[in-house]
Scaffold this motif. Structure first.
Motif, PDB file in Angstrom:
ATOM      1  N   GLN A  78       0.837  -1.199   0.000  1.00 27.99           N
ATOM      2  CA  GLN A  78       0.000   0.000   0.000  1.00 27.99           C
ATOM      3  C   GLN A  78       0.872   1.250   0.000  1.00 27.99           C
ATOM      4  O   GLN A  78       0.568   2.213  -0.678  1.00 27.99           O
ATOM      5  N   LEU A  79       1.947   1.231   0.765  1.00 26.77           N
ATOM      6  CA  LEU A  79       2.850   2.373   0.785  1.00 26.77           C
ATOM      7  C   LEU A  79       3.528   2.537  -0.569  1.00 26.77           C
ATOM      8  O   LEU A  79       3.642   3.647  -1.088  1.00 26.77           O
ATOM      9  N   ASN A  80       3.957   1.429  -1.153  1.00 20.86           N
ATOM     10  CA  ASN A  80       4.573   1.498  -2.481  1.00 20.86           C
ATOM     11  C   ASN A  80       3.603   2.084  -3.498  1.00 20.86           C
ATOM     12  O   ASN A  80       3.994   2.884  -4.344  1.00 20.86           O
ATOM     13  N   LYS A  81       2.345   1.688  -3.416  1.00 27.69           N
ATOM     14  CA  LYS A  81       1.339   2.213  -4.348  1.00 27.69           C
ATOM     15  C   LYS A  81       1.139   3.716  -4.129  1.00 27.69           C
ATOM     16  O   LYS A  81       1.055   4.475  -5.092  1.00 27.69           O
ATOM     17  N   MET A  82       1.096   4.132  -2.871  1.00 27.59           N
ATOM     18  CA  MET A  82       0.921   5.554  -2.581  1.00 27.59           C
ATOM     19  C   MET A  82       2.080   6.371  -3.155  1.00 27.59           C
ATOM     20  O   MET A  82       1.869   7.435  -3.732  1.00 27.59           O
ATOM     21  N   ILE A  83       3.283   5.856  -2.993  1.00 27.60           N
ATOM     22  CA  ILE A  83       4.458   6.552  -3.530  1.00 27.60           C
ATOM     23  C   ILE A  83       4.395   6.585  -5.053  1.00 27.60           C
ATOM     24  O   ILE A  83       4.644   7.617  -5.671  1.00 27.60           O
ATOM     25  N   HIS A  84       4.030   5.457  -5.655  1.00 26.79           N
ATOM     26  CA  HIS A  84       3.909   5.388  -7.114  1.00 26.79           C
ATOM     27  C   HIS A  84       2.868   6.388  -7.618  1.00 26.79           C
ATOM     28  O   HIS A  84       3.070   7.058  -8.634  1.00 26.79           O
ATOM     29  N   ASP A  85       1.747   6.484  -6.893  1.00 27.37           N
ATOM     30  CA  ASP A  85       0.669   7.398  -7.298  1.00 27.37           C
ATOM     31  C   ASP A  85       1.082   8.868  -7.203  1.00 27.37           C
ATOM     32  O   ASP A  85       0.468   9.721  -7.836  1.00 27.37           O
ATOM     33  N   LEU A  86       2.111   9.167  -6.438  1.00 26.86           N
ATOM     34  CA  LEU A  86       2.593  10.546  -6.336  1.00 26.86           C
ATOM     35  C   LEU A  86       3.553  10.928  -7.460  1.00 26.86           C
ATOM     36  O   LEU A  86       3.824  12.105  -7.673  1.00 26.86           O
ATOM     37  N   GLN A  87       4.054   9.932  -8.169  1.00 28.45           N
ATOM     38  CA  GLN A  87       5.076  10.178  -9.192  1.00 28.45           C
ATOM     39  C   GLN A  87       4.617  11.194 -10.242  1.00 28.45           C
ATOM     40  O   GLN A  87       5.306  12.179 -10.511  1.00 28.45           O
ATOM     41  N   GLU A  88       3.464  10.966 -10.839  1.00 28.59           N
ATOM     42  CA  GLU A  88       2.989  11.856 -11.909  1.00 28.59           C
ATOM     43  C   GLU A  88       2.689  13.272 -11.392  1.00 28.59           C
ATOM     44  O   GLU A  88       3.168  14.252 -11.989  1.00 28.59           O
ATOM     45  N   PRO A  89       1.936  13.422 -10.265  1.00 23.31           N
ATOM     46  CA  PRO A  89       1.711  14.788  -9.759  1.00 23.31           C
ATOM     47  C   PRO A  89       3.024  15.499  -9.390  1.00 23.31           C
ATOM     48  O   PRO A  89       3.153  16.710  -9.575  1.00 23.31           O
ATOM     49  N   TRP A  90       3.994  14.734  -8.881  1.00 26.72           N
ATOM     50  CA  TRP A  90       5.294  15.325  -8.534  1.00 26.72           C
ATOM     51  C   TRP A  90       5.988  15.857  -9.782  1.00 26.72           C
ATOM     52  O   TRP A  90       6.483  16.980  -9.803  1.00 26.72           O
ATOM     53  N   GLU A  91       6.020  15.039 -10.835  1.00 29.56           N
ATOM     54  CA  GLU A  91       6.661  15.463 -12.083  1.00 29.56           C
ATOM     55  C   GLU A  91       5.935  16.666 -12.677  1.00 29.56           C
ATOM     56  O   GLU A  91       6.580  17.602 -13.160  1.00 29.56           O
ATOM     57  N   ASP A  92       4.591  16.660 -12.626  1.00 36.35           N
ATOM     58  CA  ASP A  92       3.821  17.802 -13.130  1.00 36.35           C
ATOM     59  C   ASP A  92       4.147  19.068 -12.330  1.00 36.35           C
ATOM     60  O   ASP A  92       4.302  20.153 -12.911  1.00 36.35           O
ATOM     61  N   ALA A  93       4.238  18.936 -11.009  1.00 35.85           N
ATOM     62  CA  ALA A  93       4.531  20.098 -10.164  1.00 35.85           C
ATOM     63  C   ALA A  93       5.907  20.660 -10.483  1.00 35.85           C
ATOM     64  O   ALA A  93       6.097  21.884 -10.508  1.00 35.85           O
ATOM     65  N   ARG A  94       6.859  19.800 -10.747  1.00 38.48           N
ATOM     66  CA  ARG A  94       8.213  20.259 -11.065  1.00 38.48           C
ATOM     67  C   ARG A  94       8.273  20.956 -12.428  1.00 38.48           C
ATOM     68  O   ARG A  94       9.184  21.730 -12.685  1.00 38.48           O
ATOM     69  N   LYS A  95       7.308  20.693 -13.298  1.00 38.00           N
ATOM     70  CA  LYS A  95       7.259  21.365 -14.605  1.00 38.00           C
ATOM     71  C   LYS A  95       6.518  22.699 -14.523  1.00 38.00           C
ATOM     72  O   LYS A  95       6.544  23.476 -15.464  1.00 38.00           O
ATOM     73  N   GLY A  96       5.838  22.956 -13.390  1.00 42.39           N
ATOM     74  CA  GLY A  96       5.050  24.178 -13.233  1.00 42.39           C
ATOM     75  C   GLY A  96       5.913  25.412 -13.040  1.00 42.39           C
ATOM     76  O   GLY A  96       7.148  25.349 -12.959  1.00 42.39           O
ATOM     77  N   ALA A  97       5.252  26.534 -12.942  1.00 39.89           N
ATOM     78  CA  ALA A  97       5.931  27.831 -12.831  1.00 39.89           C
ATOM     79  C   ALA A  97       6.586  28.046 -11.463  1.00 39.89           C
ATOM     80  O   ALA A  97       7.450  28.905 -11.328  1.00 39.89           O
TER      81      ALA A  97
END
Length: 117
Positions: A78-97
């Motif tokens: 469950q923890l691994n899944k939670m971390i995996h689920d954060l990957q895309e929002p994290w990458e999107d946030a890093r591309k933001g302004a």
């Protein structure tokens, strides 16, 4: 009261600590030993790594305590899944302004808002 060779009073668990130690001893003596080691380390004034030692003992004790107390443990998956689920929002946030040259600056934009939800 007897004193140690250096004049300090001997180590003694408080009443509450003795209760915890006895309860652990009834389950598994190695858990009680880890608990006592953690309490001793925290109370030590001459051990520079006392917090590290105490934390290590508590982690070791806690890893087996649920098995001894018959407490259900959540799956690590469950923890691994939670971390995996954060990957895309994290990458999107890093591309933001808000993210420039390795630093977060300015007003929180939508990608960061989505990450923080």
């Amino acid at each position: 009261m007897e004193r140690a060779p250096d004049g300090t009073p001997p180590f003694r668990l408080t009443d509450r600590q003795q209760q915890v130690w006895r309860a652990l001893t009834e389950k598994r003596s190695d858990l009680a030993d880890l608990y006592e080691c953690a309490v001793r380390a925290l109370g030590s004034t001459d051990m520079s790594a006392r917090l590290c030692m105490a934390a290590h003992c508590i982690r070791e004790m806690m890893s087996d305590l649920p098995k001894v107390q018959d407490v259900p443990i959540s799956s690590q998956g469950q923890l691994n899944k939670m971390i995996h689920d954060l990957q895309e929002p994290w990458e999107d946030a890093r591309k933001g302004a808000c993210y420039n040259d390795g630093r977060w600056l300015g007003t929180i934009d939508k990608p960061v808002q989505d990450l923080l939800r």
